[in-house]
Design a protein around this motif. Structure first.
Motif, PDB file in Angstrom:
ATOM      1  N   UNK A 281       0.820  -1.207   0.000  1.00 47.45           N
ATOM      2  CA  UNK A 281       0.000   0.000   0.000  1.00 47.45           C
ATOM      3  C   UNK A 281       0.859   1.264   0.000  1.00 47.45           C
ATOM      4  N   UNK A 282       2.083   1.145   0.484  1.00 44.53           N
ATOM      5  CA  UNK A 282       3.012   2.281   0.497  1.00 44.53           C
ATOM      6  C   UNK A 282       3.776   2.415  -0.813  1.00 44.53           C
ATOM      7  N   UNK A 283       3.489   1.523  -1.779  1.00 46.24           N
ATOM      8  CA  UNK A 283       4.138   1.598  -3.081  1.00 46.24           C
ATOM      9  C   UNK A 283       5.277   0.624  -3.258  1.00 46.24           C
ATOM     10  N   UNK A 284       5.491  -0.269  -2.287  1.00 40.21           N
ATOM     11  CA  UNK A 284       6.563  -1.249  -2.399  1.00 40.21           C
ATOM     12  C   UNK A 284       6.261  -2.293  -3.461  1.00 40.21           C
ATOM     13  N   UNK A 285       7.284  -2.712  -4.220  1.00 43.81           N
ATOM     14  CA  UNK A 285       7.050  -3.656  -5.319  1.00 43.81           C
ATOM     15  C   UNK A 285       8.016  -4.841  -5.315  1.00 43.81           C
ATOM     16  N   UNK A 286       8.841  -4.993  -4.281  1.00 43.39           N
ATOM     17  CA  UNK A 286       9.744  -6.139  -4.223  1.00 43.39           C
ATOM     18  C   UNK A 286       8.956  -7.368  -3.779  1.00 43.39           C
ATOM     19  N   UNK A 287       9.061  -8.500  -4.493  1.00 37.28           N
ATOM     20  CA  UNK A 287       8.336  -9.708  -4.091  1.00 37.28           C
ATOM     21  C   UNK A 287       8.708 -10.136  -2.674  1.00 37.28           C
ATOM     22  N   UNK A 288       7.760 -10.725  -1.974  1.00 37.19           N
ATOM     23  CA  UNK A 288       7.956 -11.107  -0.579  1.00 37.19           C
ATOM     24  C   UNK A 288       9.200 -11.970  -0.375  1.00 37.19           C
ATOM     25  N   UNK A 289       9.362 -12.982  -1.216  1.00 34.36           N
ATOM     26  CA  UNK A 289      10.483 -13.905  -1.026  1.00 34.36           C
ATOM     27  C   UNK A 289      11.826 -13.297  -1.407  1.00 34.36           C
ATOM     28  N   UNK A 290      11.804 -12.134  -2.054  1.00 32.53           N
ATOM     29  CA  UNK A 290      13.053 -11.476  -2.443  1.00 32.53           C
ATOM     30  C   UNK A 290      13.541 -10.488  -1.388  1.00 32.53           C
ATOM     31  N   UNK A 291      12.730 -10.238  -0.353  1.00 31.72           N
ATOM     32  CA  UNK A 291      13.124  -9.310   0.700  1.00 31.72           C
ATOM     33  C   UNK A 291      14.163  -9.962   1.610  1.00 31.72           C
ATOM     34  N   UNK A 292      15.179  -9.207   1.997  1.00 34.14           N
ATOM     35  CA  UNK A 292      16.241  -9.751   2.850  1.00 34.14           C
ATOM     36  C   UNK A 292      16.481  -8.815   4.034  1.00 34.14           C
ATOM     37  N   UNK A 293      16.879  -9.405   5.137  1.00 34.18           N
ATOM     38  CA  UNK A 293      17.213  -8.629   6.333  1.00 34.18           C
ATOM     39  C   UNK A 293      18.554  -7.932   6.151  1.00 34.18           C
ATOM     40  N   UNK A 294      18.736  -6.807   6.853  1.00 30.67           N
ATOM     41  CA  UNK A 294      20.054  -6.185   6.871  1.00 30.67           C
ATOM     42  C   UNK A 294      20.951  -6.975   7.822  1.00 30.67           C
ATOM     43  N   UNK A 295      22.249  -6.701   7.877  1.00 26.25           N
ATOM     44  CA  UNK A 295      23.148  -7.505   8.722  1.00 26.25           C
ATOM     45  C   UNK A 295      22.719  -7.556  10.184  1.00 26.25           C
ATOM     46  N   UNK A 296      22.219  -6.431  10.723  1.00 25.20           N
ATOM     47  CA  UNK A 296      21.749  -6.452  12.105  1.00 25.20           C
ATOM     48  C   UNK A 296      20.567  -7.373  12.285  1.00 25.20           C
ATOM     49  N   UNK A 297      19.650  -7.358  11.314  1.00 24.83           N
ATOM     50  CA  UNK A 297      18.510  -8.251  11.361  1.00 24.83           C
ATOM     51  C   UNK A 297      18.918  -9.711  11.249  1.00 24.83           C
ATOM     52  N   UNK A 298      19.903  -9.984  10.407  1.00 24.62           N
ATOM     53  CA  UNK A 298      20.410 -11.361  10.272  1.00 24.62           C
ATOM     54  C   UNK A 298      21.006 -11.836  11.597  1.00 24.62           C
TER      55      UNK A 298
END
Length: 628
Positions: free
Chosen positions: A503-520
């Motif tokens: 809804x905010x305009x994001x278009x990256x597929x769900x499975x293509x999203x990755x965490x940043x190093x801190x999130x990893x």
């Protein structure tokens, strides 16, 4: 570090309340409603704040009956008259106020001039409610050093001049709620106290053990201010071509963002918990609690937070004069002390704790006082500097009866977690992510980037919870149901968050999203912890994660909406957690209680929960720090 004073005493107090008490029916003669909506708001606000009478330094025509400096001087003179001290013997004057009669010079100079006092050292402290406490702290340091035998501290407020109906004429008497709210909250008055190196020769004096102030202005946005036209506009009144144009744009309205106020008490009670845990004082030793709160409803907030942390000061030990004196800002605590001493409740040996929160940009302040007589003053040979408590881990544990050990350990665990949370919360508000939001520079693109890092992290949340459930065995079997319920509540959260992202305009597929190093790193840690046998330490991690949703996200949400221009549907996940995480934290509290009660080594379980909270806080900050 809080270093106690060796020899600082309050030997007298004074106050000045202008005019006769003004009840809620007569308030319109001084602070007139602007329209029908104002009348409805006034009724609601007065019902909530509990104030029944207050004082104004205005007459019925709206003209000032005193200046702010004159009120301060009258309070100072009353204080000196009660102690029998000549003004000529005062060598230091410290003042606190939200605003003097002039933009400059300092207020202390104005009060000195009004008193007609001899040359002396002065110190002006300008802010909001804690400015008087700041003046008290500085004056105490001067007396403690031996630079001054007698010092005088005065705090005075005259906010009603900002609330006159005529102030709003340039806006056709139309204004936002934030600038209307305080018209029915604040009133006028002054309070004073005299400091000395020894107690008074007769009667009771108050030994000032310490004054503690801490500002959290680097963490939070403005909550209360004069000088900006709107809370989301950085433009100052000095940036306008003329003061008239600044006035027309509402830059001189006194505004308060009441949505931020709950965070002030959250900050205050966690700082309180930190001091208790460090051994600075113990709640059971406090005989009288003088708490400055702006509204009666906030007394319940403070009491509730204290109860959850096991830090309760019984209600019968509280003292407040809010109903009869109103909220006089920086002067409130001194007026309150003067009224309290006049009540005759104080006995020798009893201790008083001050708590004064300031909403300007969040400062909290405390002071500990004790009733003493002249015979209690130490001789120079016996004066010693008390060692400051710097780390609760250096303090011996008090003896505890076996029957009280479980309850005591629960309290100690919550106090430890409160200290962890205070450090984490402060650091979180200073991450580049939140700093950009507070600085009104956050965009829709920033929001999408944040979601792209966050969604895959949230996706893993229920997975490590269910993994932990599989590894819970005796004696913690009762935890299985609670953690399973929590995991089920959150297992589809990532889909809600992904829909918000779209809804905010994001278009990256769900499975293509990755965490940043801190999130990893955070994700790897949580899974590794969940894989251990009986991973009850994860309750500490849940405390940090759920606390973020309850205490930080709700404050950010209005700013996110205002800055990004995105539709409400783009914030459903943040809205949901802000509304529901209090219930999640209640469930968490029950889980901690079960874990400690079930454990064969409850102290080790407590330490594991606290350690995990500290480590998860560090990793969560890494994730937040890598978003932008």
């Amino acid at each position: 570090m809080i270093k106690p004073y060796a020899s600082v005493y309050i030997t007298g107090t004074g106050k000045y309340m202008p005019g006769s008490p003004v009840d809620n029916e007569a308030i319109d003669q001084f602070i007139a409603p602007m329209n029908a909506r104002c009348t409805r708001l006034k009724k609601r606000i007065l019902e909530e704040n509990g104030i029944q009478t207050r004082h104004y330094a205005l007459d019925a025509n709206g003209d000032s009956t005193h200046s702010n400096a004159q009120m301060a001087a009258l309070a100072a003179r009353q204080c000196l008259a009660r102690t029998g001290t000549s003004l000529a013997d005062i060598s230091f004057l410290g003042t606190g106020t939200s605003g003097g009669d002039n933009v400059l010079p300092g207020f202390a100079n104005a009060v000195q001039g009004e008193l007609g006092a001899q040359p002396m050292v002065t110190s002006s402290h300008q802010g909001v409610c804690a400015s008087g406490m700041s003046a008290l702290q500085y004056a105490a340091l001067m007396v403690e050093r031996g630079d001054h035998e007698h010092g005088l501290v005065v705090a005075s407020e005259f906010p009603s001049r900002l609330f006159k109906r005529t102030r709003f004429a340039s806006r056709d008497y139309q204004t936002d709620f934030d600038s209307h709210f305080l018209r029915w909250m604040l009133s006028d008055g002054a309070g004073a106290c005299q400091l000395a190196q020894r107690p008074a020769a007769s009667g009771l004096s108050l030994k000032l053990h310490w004054v503690h102030l801490k500002s959290f202005s680097g963490d939070y946005p403005l909550c209360m201010q004069v000088g900006h036209p709107e809370k989301n506009q950085p433009k100052s009144y000095l940036d306008y071509p003329s003061f008239a144009e600044a006035e027309k744009d509402g830059a001189f309205f006194l505004r308060q963002d009441i949505r931020l106020l709950p965070h002030l008490f959250d900050v205050g009670i966690h700082e309180y918990a930190r001091m208790v845990q460090a051994g600075v004082f113990q709640p059971e030793d406090i005989d009288h609690f003088l708490c400055h709160y702006s509204s009666e409803k906030f007394s319940g907030v403070v009491a509730d937070l204290m109860e959850k942390a096991g830090l309760v000061i019984p209600q019968e030990r509280w003292y407040s004069n809010l109903k009869t004196r109103g909220n006089t800002g920086a002067a409130s605590i001194f007026i309150m002390l003067d009224d309290f001493l006049a009540s005759g409740r104080l006995k020798k040996g009893e201790k008083i704790l001050f708590f004064v929160p300031e909403s300007g940009r969040f400062t909290v302040s405390y002071a500990l006082l004790e009733a003493v007589s002249a015979s209690d003053a130490p001789t120079p040979a016996t004066v010693q500097t008390m060692p400051a408590a710097t780390d609760h881990r250096d303090l011996p544990a008090p003896p505890v009866e076996a029957a009280d050990q479980d309850e005591g350990l629960m309290r100690d665990t919550l106090k430890e977690l409160a200290a962890v949370w205070q450090d984490y919360r402060s650091a979180a508000w200073r991450t580049p992510l939140i700093h950009k939001i507070v600085g009104r520079q956050f965009t829709a693109a920033d929001y999408r980037r944040w979601m792209e890092h966050w969604i895959p992290q949230v996706r893993e949340g229920s997975k490590w919870m269910f993994e932990a459930v599989e590894n819970i065995g005796a004696p913690f079997l009762l935890l299985k149901a609670l953690i399973t319920e929590h995991g089920n509540d959150e297992k589809n959260d990532f889909m809600i968050l992904y829909e918000d992202y779209r809804m905010a305009g994001g278009d990256v597929p769900l499975d293509a999203l990755v965490r940043n190093p801190g999130g990893e790193a955070l994700n790897a840690y949580m899974h590794a912890a969940a894989a251990r046998m009986n991973p009850v330490g994860l309750l500490g991690g849940i405390y940090i994660i759920e606390g973020t949703g309850q205490r930080i996200i709700p404050a950010l949400l209005p700013m996110l909406k205002a800055q990004t221009g995105l539709p409400p549907q783009a914030f459903r996940f943040l809205q949901y957690h802000g509304d529901n995480d209090p219930h999640h934290l209640e469930r968490w509290l029950a889980a901690v209680d079960i874990a400690l009660a079930s454990s064969e080594d409850a102290a080790a379980t407590s330490a594991e929960i606290v350690r995990t909270a500290r480590e998860v806080a560090s990793l969560y900050l890494l994730h937040m720090g890598g978003v932008l």
